[in-house]
Design a protein around this motif. Structure first.
Motif, PDB file in Angstrom:
ATOM      1  N   ARG A 197     -70.027  63.804  32.847  1.00 40.83           N
ATOM      2  CA  ARG A 197     -69.934  64.800  31.778  1.00 40.83           C
ATOM      3  C   ARG A 197     -68.794  65.778  32.029  1.00 40.83           C
ATOM      4  N   GLU A 198     -68.676  66.210  33.296  1.00 45.20           N
ATOM      5  CA  GLU A 198     -67.609  67.148  33.636  1.00 45.20           C
ATOM      6  C   GLU A 198     -66.249  66.503  33.447  1.00 45.20           C
ATOM      7  N   TRP A 199     -66.131  65.231  33.813  1.00 45.44           N
ATOM      8  CA  TRP A 199     -64.855  64.538  33.635  1.00 45.44           C
ATOM      9  C   TRP A 199     -64.531  64.413  32.159  1.00 45.44           C
ATOM     10  N   GLN A 200     -65.531  64.059  31.335  1.00 52.58           N
ATOM     11  CA  GLN A 200     -65.330  63.917  29.899  1.00 52.58           C
ATOM     12  C   GLN A 200     -64.944  65.248  29.268  1.00 52.58           C
ATOM     13  N   LYS A 201     -65.646  66.321  29.728  1.00 55.16           N
ATOM     14  CA  LYS A 201     -65.337  67.651  29.195  1.00 55.16           C
ATOM     15  C   LYS A 201     -63.914  68.048  29.547  1.00 55.16           C
ATOM     16  N   ASN A 202     -63.520  67.819  30.785  1.00 52.68           N
ATOM     17  CA  ASN A 202     -62.174  68.138  31.216  1.00 52.68           C
ATOM     18  C   ASN A 202     -61.141  67.304  30.451  1.00 52.68           C
ATOM     19  N   PHE A 203     -61.515  66.053  30.206  1.00 53.20           N
ATOM     20  CA  PHE A 203     -60.621  65.156  29.459  1.00 53.20           C
ATOM     21  C   PHE A 203     -60.392  65.676  28.040  1.00 53.20           C
ATOM     22  N   GLU A 204     -61.485  66.116  27.399  1.00 56.37           N
ATOM     23  CA  GLU A 204     -61.385  66.634  26.036  1.00 56.37           C
ATOM     24  C   GLU A 204     -60.586  67.936  25.992  1.00 56.37           C
ATOM     25  N   GLU A 205     -60.853  68.806  26.983  1.00 55.01           N
ATOM     26  CA  GLU A 205     -60.186  70.108  26.990  1.00 55.01           C
ATOM     27  C   GLU A 205     -58.682  69.987  27.229  1.00 55.01           C
ATOM     28  N   THR A 206     -58.274  68.991  27.943  1.00 49.55           N
ATOM     29  CA  THR A 206     -56.837  68.837  28.254  1.00 49.55           C
ATOM     30  C   THR A 206     -56.139  67.834  27.340  1.00 49.55           C
ATOM     31  N   ARG A 207     -56.860  67.347  26.314  1.00 44.69           N
ATOM     32  CA  ARG A 207     -56.265  66.337  25.424  1.00 44.69           C
ATOM     33  C   ARG A 207     -55.043  66.879  24.691  1.00 44.69           C
ATOM     34  N   ASP A 208     -55.179  68.065  24.089  1.00 43.60           N
ATOM     35  CA  ASP A 208     -54.056  68.632  23.322  1.00 43.60           C
ATOM     36  C   ASP A 208     -52.834  68.811  24.200  1.00 43.60           C
ATOM     37  N   GLY A 209     -53.070  69.281  25.407  1.00 42.93           N
ATOM     38  CA  GLY A 209     -51.947  69.479  26.318  1.00 42.93           C
ATOM     39  C   GLY A 209     -51.278  68.159  26.662  1.00 42.93           C
ATOM     40  N   ARG A 210     -52.071  67.127  26.845  1.00 42.78           N
ATOM     41  CA  ARG A 210     -51.494  65.824  27.166  1.00 42.78           C
ATOM     42  C   ARG A 210     -50.721  65.261  25.983  1.00 42.78           C
ATOM     43  N   VAL A 211     -51.279  65.474  24.760  1.00 41.07           N
ATOM     44  CA  VAL A 211     -50.587  65.000  23.538  1.00 41.07           C
ATOM     45  C   VAL A 211     -49.252  65.709  23.376  1.00 41.07           C
ATOM     46  N   ASP A 212     -49.260  67.055  23.546  1.00 41.47           N
ATOM     47  CA  ASP A 212     -48.008  67.822  23.423  1.00 41.47           C
ATOM     48  C   ASP A 212     -46.995  67.373  24.460  1.00 41.47           C
ATOM     49  N   SER A 213     -47.473  67.142  25.656  1.00 39.51           N
ATOM     50  CA  SER A 213     -46.564  66.697  26.722  1.00 39.51           C
ATOM     51  C   SER A 213     -45.968  65.342  26.381  1.00 39.51           C
ATOM     52  N   TRP A 214     -46.811  64.485  25.813  1.00 42.06           N
ATOM     53  CA  TRP A 214     -46.327  63.146  25.450  1.00 42.06           C
ATOM     54  C   TRP A 214     -45.309  63.231  24.327  1.00 42.06           C
ATOM     55  N   ARG A 215     -45.587  64.090  23.338  1.00 44.16           N
ATOM     56  CA  ARG A 215     -44.651  64.261  22.232  1.00 44.16           C
ATOM     57  C   ARG A 215     -43.319  64.832  22.724  1.00 44.16           C
ATOM     58  N   THR A 216     -43.417  65.815  23.614  1.00 42.54           N
ATOM     59  CA  THR A 216     -42.205  66.409  24.170  1.00 42.54           C
ATOM     60  C   THR A 216     -41.418  65.362  24.948  1.00 42.54           C
ATOM     61  N   PHE A 217     -42.147  64.554  25.704  1.00 43.86           N
ATOM     62  CA  PHE A 217     -41.498  63.502  26.486  1.00 43.86           C
ATOM     63  C   PHE A 217     -40.806  62.506  25.560  1.00 43.86           C
ATOM     64  N   GLN A 218     -41.493  62.138  24.451  1.00 46.50           N
ATOM     65  CA  GLN A 218     -40.908  61.197  23.515  1.00 46.50           C
ATOM     66  C   GLN A 218     -39.675  61.787  22.839  1.00 46.50           C
ATOM     67  N   ALA A 219     -39.799  63.070  22.481  1.00 46.65           N
ATOM     68  CA  ALA A 219     -38.673  63.729  21.801  1.00 46.65           C
ATOM     69  C   ALA A 219     -37.455  63.779  22.719  1.00 46.65           C
ATOM     70  N   LYS A 220     -37.675  64.125  23.958  1.00 41.49           N
ATOM     71  CA  LYS A 220     -36.573  64.166  24.916  1.00 41.49           C
ATOM     72  C   LYS A 220     -35.970  62.785  25.114  1.00 41.49           C
TER      73      LYS A 220
END
Length: 244
Positions: A197-220
């Motif tokens: 549960r803690e891993w899933q919660k952490n995964f959900e909480e950091t999803r937006d950050g991972r998406v933004d990082s991925w988008r930034t990486f793709q843009a670069k």
């Protein structure tokens, strides 16, 4: 009181001893009853509730109640102020035996053990006589005397009660081990579920950050690729020929 086989062979001594024991037990004082109930080996002697209360297995409920009252008064701590610790233990033994015999199922089990002891001795005597007859020997046996037969049944009954108690303790230890193992598995399952549960919660909480990082990486990556492509499209520099 224990008798040697030599003593058993004398019928007069046997009858006299048994009568003395019965008379003595019927008028035991408080201290003597406490000694009887706490004597060495009492943890096994007291497994037989009828032995604890010194009452016939076929006694009626009224007889059982009267015997309990009389014996409990004798060994009660209030009556034995100078030996309260031991008298308390003796009283608990009497109380336990009485409560056990009040339960029909428990009383039946105790009676079954006593009957089994008697049947065992009867079978033993029968088989022993067969062997004596086969060997051409005298068929006389110590157990032919009613009191000796009673003593043999008593000993066998005590043995059966002891064996049942040992098996009960073994089952109890096994059940305790199983419950402990089941509890440990339950705790481990709960902890694993908590970690998941803690891993899933952490995964959900950091999803937006991972998406933004991925988008930034793709843009670069895209900009870098465009820049690289542009460099390939540049016309080559023309090298001027040198005139002599």
């Amino acid at each position: 009181t224990s008798f040697t086989p030599e003593c058993w062979r004398n019928d007069c001594i046997i009858s006299s001893k048994v009568k003395q024991i019965e008379k003595r037990d019927s008028v035991l004082t408080s201290k003597q009853q406490i000694e009887r109930l706490l004597r060495p080996g009492s943890s096994y002697f007291n497994l037989n509730p009828f032995e604890v209360l010194q009452i016939d297995p076929e006694a009626t409920d009224d007889e059982l109640k009267k015997r309990f009252r009389a014996l409990s008064i004798l060994v009660h701590p209030d009556k034995n102020q100078d030996d309260q610790v031991r008298s308390q233990k003796a009283f608990e033994a009497v109380d336990k035996a009485y409560k056990l015999l009040l339960e029909p199922e428990q009383r039946k089990r105790a009676l079954d053990v006593i009957h089994a002891g008697q049947e065992y001795v009867e079978h033993y005597v029968k088989e022993k006589k067969k062997q004596l007859k086969k060997d051409g020997k005298s068929l006389d046996m110590e157990e032919d005397d009613p009191e000796m037969f009673k003593q043999a049944v008593y000993k066998q009954t005590m043995k059966l009660f002891a064996e049942l108690e040992i098996k009960r303790k073994e089952r109890e230890a096994k059940d305790m081990h199983e419950r402990k193992r089941a509890r440990e598995e339950e705790i481990e399952t709960a902890e694993k579920a908590k970690r998941d549960r803690e891993w899933q919660k952490n995964f959900e909480e950091t999803r937006d950050g991972r998406v933004d990082s991925w988008r930034t990486f793709q843009a670069k990556g895209k900009k870098s690729k465009e820049k690289k492509n542009r460099s390939f499209l540049k016309p080559p520099k023309v090298k001027m020929e040198q005139r002599e």
